[in-house]
Design a protein around this motif. Structure first.
Motif, PDB file in Angstrom:
ATOM      1  N   ASP A  88      37.130  99.973  47.994  1.00 55.73           N
ATOM      2  CA  ASP A  88      37.601  98.976  47.051  1.00 55.73           C
ATOM      3  C   ASP A  88      37.509  97.563  47.655  1.00 55.73           C
ATOM      4  O   ASP A  88      37.389  96.595  46.934  1.00 55.73           O
ATOM      5  CB  ASP A  88      39.032  99.309  46.658  1.00 55.73           C
ATOM      6  CG  ASP A  88      39.349  98.977  45.203  1.00 55.73           C
ATOM      7  OD1 ASP A  88      38.417  98.733  44.414  1.00 55.73           O
ATOM      8  OD2 ASP A  88      40.540  98.948  44.888  1.00 55.73           O
ATOM      9  N   PHE A  89      37.587  97.476  48.972  1.00 53.88           N
ATOM     10  CA  PHE A  89      37.454  96.197  49.659  1.00 53.88           C
ATOM     11  C   PHE A  89      36.027  95.977  50.167  1.00 53.88           C
ATOM     12  O   PHE A  89      35.616  94.854  50.388  1.00 53.88           O
ATOM     13  CB  PHE A  89      38.413  96.115  50.863  1.00 53.88           C
ATOM     14  CG  PHE A  89      39.846  95.892  50.486  1.00 53.88           C
ATOM     15  CD1 PHE A  89      40.347  94.608  50.348  1.00 53.88           C
ATOM     16  CD2 PHE A  89      40.698  96.962  50.267  1.00 53.88           C
ATOM     17  CE1 PHE A  89      41.672  94.393  50.005  1.00 53.88           C
ATOM     18  CE2 PHE A  89      42.020  96.759  49.927  1.00 53.88           C
ATOM     19  CZ  PHE A  89      42.515  95.481  49.790  1.00 53.88           C
ATOM     20  N   SER A  90      35.298  97.069  50.378  1.00 53.27           N
ATOM     21  CA  SER A  90      33.999  96.977  51.049  1.00 53.27           C
ATOM     22  C   SER A  90      32.844  96.785  50.087  1.00 53.27           C
ATOM     23  O   SER A  90      32.836  97.300  48.973  1.00 53.27           O
ATOM     24  CB  SER A  90      33.747  98.259  51.855  1.00 53.27           C
ATOM     25  OG  SER A  90      34.625  98.330  52.940  1.00 53.27           O
ATOM     26  N   THR A  91      31.873  96.031  50.575  1.00 55.30           N
ATOM     27  CA  THR A  91      30.581  95.894  49.923  1.00 55.30           C
ATOM     28  C   THR A  91      29.532  96.246  50.973  1.00 55.30           C
ATOM     29  O   THR A  91      29.871  96.505  52.130  1.00 55.30           O
ATOM     30  CB  THR A  91      30.332  94.445  49.445  1.00 55.30           C
ATOM     31  OG1 THR A  91      30.177  93.613  50.602  1.00 55.30           O
ATOM     32  CG2 THR A  91      31.470  93.929  48.584  1.00 55.30           C
ATOM     33  N   ASP A  92      28.272  96.236  50.607  1.00 59.36           N
ATOM     34  CA  ASP A  92      27.213  96.483  51.594  1.00 59.36           C
ATOM     35  C   ASP A  92      27.000  95.279  52.501  1.00 59.36           C
ATOM     36  O   ASP A  92      26.290  95.384  53.487  1.00 59.36           O
ATOM     37  CB  ASP A  92      25.893  96.809  50.894  1.00 59.36           C
ATOM     38  CG  ASP A  92      25.924  98.162  50.209  1.00 59.36           C
ATOM     39  OD1 ASP A  92      26.788  98.993  50.555  1.00 59.36           O
ATOM     40  OD2 ASP A  92      25.082  98.393  49.321  1.00 59.36           O
ATOM     41  N   TRP A  93      27.592  94.124  52.187  1.00 62.96           N
ATOM     42  CA  TRP A  93      27.387  92.904  52.964  1.00 62.96           C
ATOM     43  C   TRP A  93      28.663  92.380  53.606  1.00 62.96           C
ATOM     44  O   TRP A  93      28.672  91.328  54.218  1.00 62.96           O
ATOM     45  CB  TRP A  93      26.723  91.815  52.118  1.00 62.96           C
ATOM     46  CG  TRP A  93      27.453  91.518  50.835  1.00 62.96           C
ATOM     47  CD1 TRP A  93      28.360  90.517  50.608  1.00 62.96           C
ATOM     48  CD2 TRP A  93      27.339  92.216  49.605  1.00 62.96           C
ATOM     49  NE1 TRP A  93      28.833  90.567  49.326  1.00 62.96           N
ATOM     50  CE2 TRP A  93      28.208  91.606  48.668  1.00 62.96           C
ATOM     51  CE3 TRP A  93      26.599  93.319  49.173  1.00 62.96           C
ATOM     52  CZ2 TRP A  93      28.347  92.052  47.368  1.00 62.96           C
ATOM     53  CZ3 TRP A  93      26.741  93.768  47.868  1.00 62.96           C
ATOM     54  CH2 TRP A  93      27.606  93.125  46.982  1.00 62.96           C
ATOM     55  N   GLY A  94      29.776  93.118  53.484  1.00 62.51           N
ATOM     56  CA  GLY A  94      31.004  92.693  54.135  1.00 62.51           C
ATOM     57  C   GLY A  94      32.252  93.114  53.394  1.00 62.51           C
ATOM     58  O   GLY A  94      32.213  93.953  52.491  1.00 62.51           O
ATOM     59  N   LEU A  95      33.344  92.488  53.769  1.00 54.87           N
ATOM     60  CA  LEU A  95      34.677  92.854  53.293  1.00 54.87           C
ATOM     61  C   LEU A  95      35.195  91.825  52.289  1.00 54.87           C
ATOM     62  O   LEU A  95      35.255  90.637  52.594  1.00 54.87           O
ATOM     63  CB  LEU A  95      35.622  92.921  54.504  1.00 54.87           C
ATOM     64  CG  LEU A  95      37.059  93.279  54.246  1.00 54.87           C
ATOM     65  CD1 LEU A  95      37.171  94.770  53.924  1.00 54.87           C
ATOM     66  CD2 LEU A  95      37.899  92.933  55.463  1.00 54.87           C
ATOM     67  N   ARG A  96      35.575  92.305  51.101  1.00 51.12           N
ATOM     68  CA  ARG A  96      36.220  91.414  50.130  1.00 51.12           C
ATOM     69  C   ARG A  96      37.616  91.061  50.628  1.00 51.12           C
ATOM     70  O   ARG A  96      38.255  91.852  51.314  1.00 51.12           O
ATOM     71  CB  ARG A  96      36.361  92.113  48.777  1.00 51.12           C
ATOM     72  CG  ARG A  96      35.074  92.401  48.075  1.00 51.12           C
ATOM     73  CD  ARG A  96      35.367  93.041  46.701  1.00 51.12           C
ATOM     74  NE  ARG A  96      34.149  93.468  46.071  1.00 51.12           N
ATOM     75  CZ  ARG A  96      33.684  94.719  46.090  1.00 51.12           C
ATOM     76  NH1 ARG A  96      34.373  95.682  46.677  1.00 51.12           N
ATOM     77  NH2 ARG A  96      32.548  95.014  45.506  1.00 51.12           N
ATOM     78  N   ASP A  97      38.112  89.890  50.237  1.00 52.01           N
ATOM     79  CA  ASP A  97      39.459  89.512  50.676  1.00 52.01           C
ATOM     80  C   ASP A  97      40.554  90.135  49.816  1.00 52.01           C
ATOM     81  O   ASP A  97      41.704  90.190  50.239  1.00 52.01           O
ATOM     82  CB  ASP A  97      39.614  87.997  50.797  1.00 52.01           C
ATOM     83  CG  ASP A  97      39.250  87.226  49.555  1.00 52.01           C
ATOM     84  OD1 ASP A  97      38.869  87.835  48.541  1.00 52.01           O
ATOM     85  OD2 ASP A  97      39.351  85.994  49.595  1.00 52.01           O
ATOM     86  N   ILE A  98      40.248  90.618  48.627  1.00 52.76           N
ATOM     87  CA  ILE A  98      41.170  91.470  47.868  1.00 52.76           C
ATOM     88  C   ILE A  98      40.352  92.586  47.225  1.00 52.76           C
ATOM     89  O   ILE A  98      39.138  92.480  47.064  1.00 52.76           O
ATOM     90  CB  ILE A  98      42.009  90.710  46.800  1.00 52.76           C
ATOM     91  CG1 ILE A  98      41.137  90.174  45.682  1.00 52.76           C
ATOM     92  CG2 ILE A  98      42.836  89.615  47.427  1.00 52.76           C
ATOM     93  CD1 ILE A  98      41.957  89.636  44.510  1.00 52.76           C
ATOM     94  N   ALA A  99      41.016  93.653  46.849  1.00 51.68           N
ATOM     95  CA  ALA A  99      40.344  94.832  46.308  1.00 51.68           C
ATOM     96  C   ALA A  99      39.702  94.547  44.959  1.00 51.68           C
ATOM     97  O   ALA A  99      40.242  93.789  44.144  1.00 51.68           O
ATOM     98  CB  ALA A  99      41.338  95.979  46.180  1.00 51.68           C
ATOM     99  N   GLU A 100      38.593  95.194  44.738  1.00 53.46           N
ATOM    100  CA  GLU A 100      37.891  95.057  43.454  1.00 53.46           C
ATOM    101  C   GLU A 100      38.758  95.537  42.292  1.00 53.46           C
ATOM    102  O   GLU A 100      38.649  95.025  41.176  1.00 53.46           O
ATOM    103  CB  GLU A 100      36.586  95.854  43.515  1.00 53.46           C
ATOM    104  CG  GLU A 100      35.674  95.648  42.347  1.00 53.46           C
ATOM    105  CD  GLU A 100      34.352  96.373  42.525  1.00 53.46           C
ATOM    106  OE1 GLU A 100      33.373  95.948  41.893  1.00 53.46           O
ATOM    107  OE2 GLU A 100      34.282  97.355  43.281  1.00 53.46           O
ATOM    108  N   SER A 101      39.663  96.482  42.523  1.00 50.61           N
ATOM    109  CA  SER A 101      40.527  97.017  41.465  1.00 50.61           C
ATOM    110  C   SER A 101      41.756  96.143  41.185  1.00 50.61           C
ATOM    111  O   SER A 101      42.459  96.368  40.210  1.00 50.61           O
ATOM    112  CB  SER A 101      40.999  98.425  41.848  1.00 50.61           C
ATOM    113  OG  SER A 101      41.761  98.374  43.040  1.00 50.61           O
ATOM    114  N   ASP A 102      41.998  95.140  42.021  1.00 52.18           N
ATOM    115  CA  ASP A 102      43.156  94.267  41.832  1.00 52.18           C
ATOM    116  C   ASP A 102      42.963  93.412  40.576  1.00 52.18           C
ATOM    117  O   ASP A 102      41.872  92.876  40.347  1.00 52.18           O
ATOM    118  CB  ASP A 102      43.303  93.359  43.067  1.00 52.18           C
ATOM    119  CG  ASP A 102      44.618  92.613  43.093  1.00 52.18           C
ATOM    120  OD1 ASP A 102      44.862  91.811  42.159  1.00 52.18           O
ATOM    121  OD2 ASP A 102      45.376  92.810  44.041  1.00 52.18           O
TER     122      ASP A 102
END
Length: 173
Positions: A1-15
């Motif tokens: 939910d935080f991860s992408t193929d290019w790095g870490l999101r600062d909040i979850a995609e489901s937020d």
């Protein structure tokens, strides 16, 4: 939910606050991805640490050669238009996880000591670190895998003698 193929999101995609083009609510920061990599190397999941290190390292050839942008979209591998294309703290997140995590180097300059906890990939049988500064001393390190052991040699280049140390539970000097 935080991860992408290019790095870490600062909040979850489901937020509910997630917005992939928001500066602080869904973007990918190489800075945070690098710190996550260091944390993973230090707490055990070294393969995840390597994956996050490589996500940031791979960005050094996608925009300004050798540089890593400030932030990217949380939905697409695309730097923001308002992102600084050569952000020093982002670029440092290639070197910092590589040195502190992959090569496992922790320097105590006052004690002239290098503590080691390397996590080289399984198919790396050898590696070298040149011109490592430990206070006013400079050394080279060479890593060589022998069976289940990782042998590290320290070669002094200049300055006072430097000591190697490892975790007593996981290695010997």
């Amino acid at each position: 939910d935080f991860s992408t193929d290019w790095g870490l999101r600062d909040i979850a995609e489901s937020d509910p606050l997630y917005d992939p083009i928001s500066y602080h609510q869904g973007s990918v920061w190489p800075l945070f991805t690098g710190w996550l990599s260091v944390a993973e190397y230090r707490t055990g999941p070294a393969l995840a640490g390597y994956a996050h290190l490589m996500q940031t390292a791979n960005q050094t050839t996608t925009q300004d050669l050798g540089a890593v942008t400030e932030l990217l979209s949380g939905a697409y591998f695309e730097p923001f238009g308002r992102s600084t294309s050569h952000q020093l703290w982002s670029s440092s997140m290639v070197i910092t996880p590589a040195m502190r995590g992959l090569f496992g180097i922790d320097i105590d300059a006052l004690a002239k000591t290098i503590r080691l906890d390397p996590h080289l990939p399984a198919d790396w049988n050898e590696a070298e670190v040149h011109q490592l500064h430990v206070g006013d001393s400079i050394v080279d390190l060479s890593y060589h895998r022998e069976g289940q052991q990782m042998i590290v040699h320290l070669k002094p280049i200049s300055g006072a003698p430097v000591k190697l140390a490892v975790d007593k539970e996981t290695g010997t000097v």
